[in-house]
Design a protein around this motif. Structure first.
Motif, PDB file in Angstrom:
ATOM      1  N   GLY A  57       0.834  -1.193   0.000  1.00 46.46           N
ATOM      2  CA  GLY A  57       0.000   0.000   0.000  1.00 46.46           C
ATOM      3  C   GLY A  57       0.865   1.237   0.000  1.00 46.46           C
ATOM      4  O   GLY A  57       2.040   1.193   0.361  1.00 46.46           O
ATOM      5  N   THR A  58       0.294   2.347  -0.401  1.00 47.10           N
ATOM      6  CA  THR A  58       1.043   3.591  -0.482  1.00 47.10           C
ATOM      7  C   THR A  58       1.503   4.032   0.903  1.00 47.10           C
ATOM      8  O   THR A  58       0.838   3.755   1.899  1.00 47.10           O
ATOM      9  N   PRO A  59       2.641   4.721   1.002  1.00 48.09           N
ATOM     10  CA  PRO A  59       3.100   5.218   2.306  1.00 48.09           C
ATOM     11  C   PRO A  59       2.041   6.095   2.966  1.00 48.09           C
ATOM     12  O   PRO A  59       1.426   6.946   2.323  1.00 48.09           O
ATOM     13  N   GLY A  60       1.815   5.877   4.265  1.00 51.75           N
ATOM     14  CA  GLY A  60       0.841   6.659   4.997  1.00 51.75           C
ATOM     15  C   GLY A  60      -0.558   6.089   4.998  1.00 51.75           C
ATOM     16  O   GLY A  60      -1.464   6.656   5.607  1.00 51.75           O
ATOM     17  N   VAL A  61      -0.751   4.939   4.336  1.00 54.11           N
ATOM     18  CA  VAL A  61      -2.085   4.354   4.268  1.00 54.11           C
ATOM     19  C   VAL A  61      -2.452   3.624   5.562  1.00 54.11           C
ATOM     20  O   VAL A  61      -3.609   3.285   5.784  1.00 54.11           O
ATOM     21  N   GLY A  62      -1.462   3.402   6.417  1.00 53.90           N
ATOM     22  CA  GLY A  62      -1.731   2.746   7.693  1.00 53.90           C
ATOM     23  C   GLY A  62      -1.363   1.283   7.722  1.00 53.90           C
ATOM     24  O   GLY A  62      -1.999   0.497   8.439  1.00 53.90           O
ATOM     25  N   LYS A  63      -0.333   0.889   6.978  1.00 55.79           N
ATOM     26  CA  LYS A  63       0.050  -0.522   6.928  1.00 55.79           C
ATOM     27  C   LYS A  63       0.476  -1.038   8.300  1.00 55.79           C
ATOM     28  O   LYS A  63       0.067  -2.112   8.722  1.00 55.79           O
ATOM     29  N   SER A  64       1.316  -0.267   9.002  1.00 54.46           N
ATOM     30  CA  SER A  64       1.811  -0.726  10.301  1.00 54.46           C
ATOM     31  C   SER A  64       0.680  -0.842  11.317  1.00 54.46           C
ATOM     32  O   SER A  64       0.625  -1.801  12.091  1.00 54.46           O
TER      33      SER A  64
END
Length: 327
Positions: A57-64
């Motif tokens: 997913g794009t950076p900042g999408v909340g993956k972590s």
């Protein structure tokens, strides 16, 4: 530590031994590579059966945040979860801040979870150089679910699909234009699209985005490895832990269907063939990097190409001939 002892400790589920083994396989030293191969050979007799899930997913999408909430839910159900989080590296130093584990504070304290951040270094495909081997080690250690969190979305990020059973694409609300941004390549790889941050003021936008993606998925060519209704788009909120149970049910249903129909094992076999060819290609490139005569010849050829004395294609053909790989 001897290879047999390290292998035994990994089979016993010792987290420190697992961490040490992953460090070993990530090393580029020739002696460490030999030890790593011996370790993998020793563990080959106990093949893992973990469900491998790729997440991009794009950076900042909340993956972590998603991985922490999703992983905590899975450990609460009795699963053992390994998370291989790959961070983008500096193009100059190769270093990385490896911030994903810091963000997953709650999951990192869970005794049924193991989190290993790794720098992507120079590897393409959104994965670290030895991520696939790390998956093998995690399976040998008894983890039944392995999550691979990649660095982001792009045409080169699809390599993670070649080492996982399910590929999950995490998207943000209000992403109508992101259909163009991710291109068909990444869309065609996704088994499930999760629109994250579907909470608060963003919930209506998340529902609209989910509908947009659901419509776009219907336009893609049907894949033989999908049952009716897949791939599909679902709204989730990692922050409020909403929709995670539904997403997990869909993943389980898809994996079960693929096992019953033979697509699961067939895909694993295709992946093994892919990584065999990839290792051969990497080995050929390594010869260019480590052989002094080859480096000298490459530099000389590069100078000739830069000066316009020889065409690029001809220079490349001569180098391949030296490697014994000319067509």
């Amino acid at each position: 530590m001897e290879t047999d002892e390290l292998a035994a400790r990994i089979r016993a589920g010792e987290r420190r031994a697992l961490a040490r083994a992953i460090t070993l396989i990530e090393s580029g030293r020739a002696d460490h590579r030999a030890q790593a191969q011996a370790l993998l050979d020793a563990l080959a007799a106990t093949p893992g059966s973990a469900l491998r899930i790729g997440l991009s997913g794009t950076p900042g999408v909340g993956k972590s945040t998603f991985v922490e909430s999703f992983g905590t839910m899975l450990t609460g159900q009795g699963h053992k979860v390994a998370v291989l989080a790959v961070d983008p590296s500096s193009a100059r130093s190769g270093g990385s801040i490896l911030g994903d584990k810091t963000r997953m504070e709650r999951l990192s304290r869970d005794p049924a979870a193991f989190i290993r951040p790794s720098p992507s270094q120079s590897a393409l495909g959104g994965v670290a150089r030895r991520t696939r081997e790390a998956v093998t080690l995690c399976e040998a250690a008894g983890f039944d679910i392995v999550l691979i969190e990649t660095v982001g979305v792009g045409q080169s990020e699809t390599m993670v699909a070649e080492m996982t059973d399910l590929f999950i694409l995490l998207m943000a609300p209000g992403g109508g234009d992101e259909l163009q941004g991710v291109k068909r390549g990444i869309m065609e790889m996704a088994d499930l699209i999760l629109v994250n941050k579907a909470d608060g003021d963003l919930k209506p936008a998340a529902e609209r985005t989910r509908a947009d993606y659901a419509g776009a998925l219907k336009l893609l060519r049907r894949r033989p490895q999908d049952p009716d209704g897949f791939p599909k788009a679902i709204c989730v909120s990692a922050l409020q832990e909403a929709g995670l149970a539904e997403a997990w049910r869909e993943m389980q249903a898809l994996a079960a269907w693929r096992r019953e129909t033979g697509h699961f094992d067939a895909r694993r076999a295709e992946q093994a063939r892919y990584w065999f060819a990839e290792e051969v290609r990497r080995g050929l490139l390594a010869r260019l990097d480590h052989d002094a005569a080859m480096r000298t010849r490459m530099a000389r050829m590069g100078d000739a190409v830069a000066a316009g004395e020889i065409p690029v294609a001809r220079a490349a053909a001569e180098m391949l001939a030296l490697l014994g790989t000319a067509p």
